[in-house]
Design an enzyme around this catalytic site. Structure first.
Site, mmCIF file in Angstrom:
data_model
loop_
_atom_site.group_PDB
_atom_site.id
_atom_site.type_symbol
_atom_site.label_atom_id
_atom_site.label_comp_id
_atom_site.label_asym_id
_atom_site.label_seq_id
_atom_site.Cartn_x
_atom_site.Cartn_y
_atom_site.Cartn_z
ATOM 1 N N ASN A 13 0.889 -1.165 0.036
ATOM 2 C CA ASN A 13 -0.017 -0.215 -0.078
ATOM 3 C C ASN A 13 0.855 1.227 0.064
ATOM 4 O OD1 ASN A 13 -1.916 2.059 0.375
ATOM 5 N ND2 ASN A 13 -2.146 1.662 2.680
ATOM 6 N N TRP A 14 1.130 1.768 -1.282
ATOM 7 C CA TRP A 14 1.979 2.911 -1.523
ATOM 8 C C TRP A 14 1.635 4.107 -0.704
ATOM 9 C CZ3 TRP A 14 4.538 2.766 -6.804
ATOM 10 C CH2 TRP A 14 5.178 1.457 -7.094
ATOM 11 N N LYS A 15 0.429 4.399 -0.426
ATOM 12 C CA LYS A 15 -0.162 5.486 0.249
ATOM 13 C C LYS A 15 0.228 6.765 -0.852
ATOM 14 C CE LYS A 15 0.113 3.318 4.574
ATOM 15 N NZ LYS A 15 0.140 3.563 5.952
ATOM 16 N N HIS A 98 -9.542 2.083 4.507
ATOM 17 C CA HIS A 98 -8.112 2.366 5.342
ATOM 18 C C HIS A 98 -8.255 3.083 6.303
ATOM 19 C CE1 HIS A 98 -3.928 3.074 6.419
ATOM 20 N NE2 HIS A 98 -3.507 1.922 5.573
ATOM 21 N N GLU A 100 -6.603 5.525 7.588
ATOM 22 C CA GLU A 100 -6.175 6.860 7.010
ATOM 23 C C GLU A 100 -7.409 7.543 6.459
ATOM 24 O OE1 GLU A 100 -2.433 5.939 5.315
ATOM 25 O OE2 GLU A 100 -1.716 5.395 7.130
ATOM 26 N N GLU A 170 -5.879 -4.293 10.418
ATOM 27 C CA GLU A 170 -4.914 -3.385 10.715
ATOM 28 C C GLU A 170 -5.073 -2.667 11.995
ATOM 29 O OE1 GLU A 170 -2.344 -2.383 6.707
ATOM 30 O OE2 GLU A 170 -4.018 -0.905 7.130
ATOM 31 N N GLY A 176 2.265 2.408 10.760
ATOM 32 C CA GLY A 176 3.385 3.465 10.299
ATOM 33 C C GLY A 176 4.121 3.999 11.790
ATOM 34 N N SER A 216 3.109 -1.933 10.340
ATOM 35 C CA SER A 216 4.546 -2.041 10.497
ATOM 36 C C SER A 216 5.085 -3.633 10.110
ATOM 37 C CB SER A 216 4.867 -1.627 12.119
ATOM 38 O OG SER A 216 4.691 -0.317 12.079
ATOM 39 N N GLY A 237 2.916 -1.140 4.192
ATOM 40 C CA GLY A 237 3.016 0.412 3.998
ATOM 41 C C GLY A 237 4.487 0.632 3.626
ATOM 42 N N GLY A 238 5.041 1.171 4.649
ATOM 43 C CA GLY A 238 6.437 1.624 4.755
ATOM 44 C C GLY A 238 7.400 0.518 3.990
#
Ligand code: PGA
Length: 255
Positions: A13-15, A98, A100, A170, A176, A216, A237-238
């Protein structure tokens, strides 16, 4: 993971990261690094990167997803993207709900449900995200929160459709933050999600649905998280922004 019952799926998930040229560079590094994967590999990328992402991964085992979609076919929804637009481009997956989006953009279980149904009707596979806040975990209502999200987000989703849906657990406090849920915490909630699905549909359906963990997850902790029977993959993500790390997670899911 229990590969006898369901597919393992690793999705990036590149955001809001990577311009189209950067997306091309990253996918050019990811494609050869995951070519022997024994799991499904997906990159969910910003809308403006979709075209180059689809072109760069054509004929490979890397599938492309978007990070959201609207429920209406078309109309006066400035800034939104429809499922038809994504389908025509060749997008196969879409991240929905998500945390966010819920936290910063007013997404509710009702809108997540509308988007999920629209995505499924269009033939897109949704990755529906659920997860509790730290405060909710501390108040010991994680299961209530998750059950409510699953019931509302999947309201009116048929048995056939839920088989084309991925659930991503999640915990919001782990996203993150570098604070991963322990493998036991991830297993406990992923198992709870499966039992909730069994009540809503049937045990056979629940056993066939892929339930990912996200928050994470990285190249160092993936092995342990994925060793749990109800953790069928990850939403990353990251670590999905670094080809070597993403490939290492794919490798862990391929065992
Ligand atoms: P993270 O993000 O891996 O950077 O914690 C996961 C996600 O938000 O899907």
């Amino acid at each position: 993971m229990d590969k006898t019952k369901r597919k393992a799926v690793i999705a990036g998930n590149w955001k809001m990261n990577k311009t189209p040229s950067e997306a091309k560079e990253l996918l050019t590094a990811i494609v050869p690094a995951v070519k022997d994967a024994d799991c499904e590999v997906i990159a969910c990328v910003p809308y403006v990167d979709l075209s180059v992402a689809i072109e760069t991964t054509k004929g490979t085992n890397v599938k492309i997803g978007a990070e959201n979609c609207h429920w209406a076919e078309k109309g006066a929804f400035t800034g939104e993207i429809s499922t038809g637009m994504l389908k025509e481009m060749g997008v196969e997956y879409v991240v929905l709900g998500h945390s966010e989006r819920r936290q910063y953009f007013g997404e509710t279980d009702e809108t997540v449900n509308k988007r999920t149904k629209a995505a499924l009707a269009a033939g897109l596979k949704p990755i529906v995200c659920v997860g509790e806040l730290l405060w909710e975990r501390e108040c010991d209502i994680t299961e209530e929160v998750i059950a409510r999200q699953i019931k509302l987000d999947l309201f009116d989703v048929t048995e056939e459709e839920v088989l084309n849906t991925i659930i991503a657990y999640e915990p919001v406090w782990a996203i993150g933050t570098g604070k991963t849920a322990t493998a036991e915490q991830a297993e406990e909630v992923c198992g709870f999600i499966r039992s909730t699905l069994a009540k809503l549909y049937s045990q056979d359906v629940a056993d066939a649905v892929t339930i990912q963990y996200g928050g994470s997850m990285n190249d160092c902790n993936a092995d342990e998280l994925l060793s749990k029977k109800d953790v069928d993959g990850g939403l990353i993500g990251g670590a999905s922004l670094v080809a070597e790390k993403f490939a290492a997670i794919v490798k862990a899911a391929s065992k």
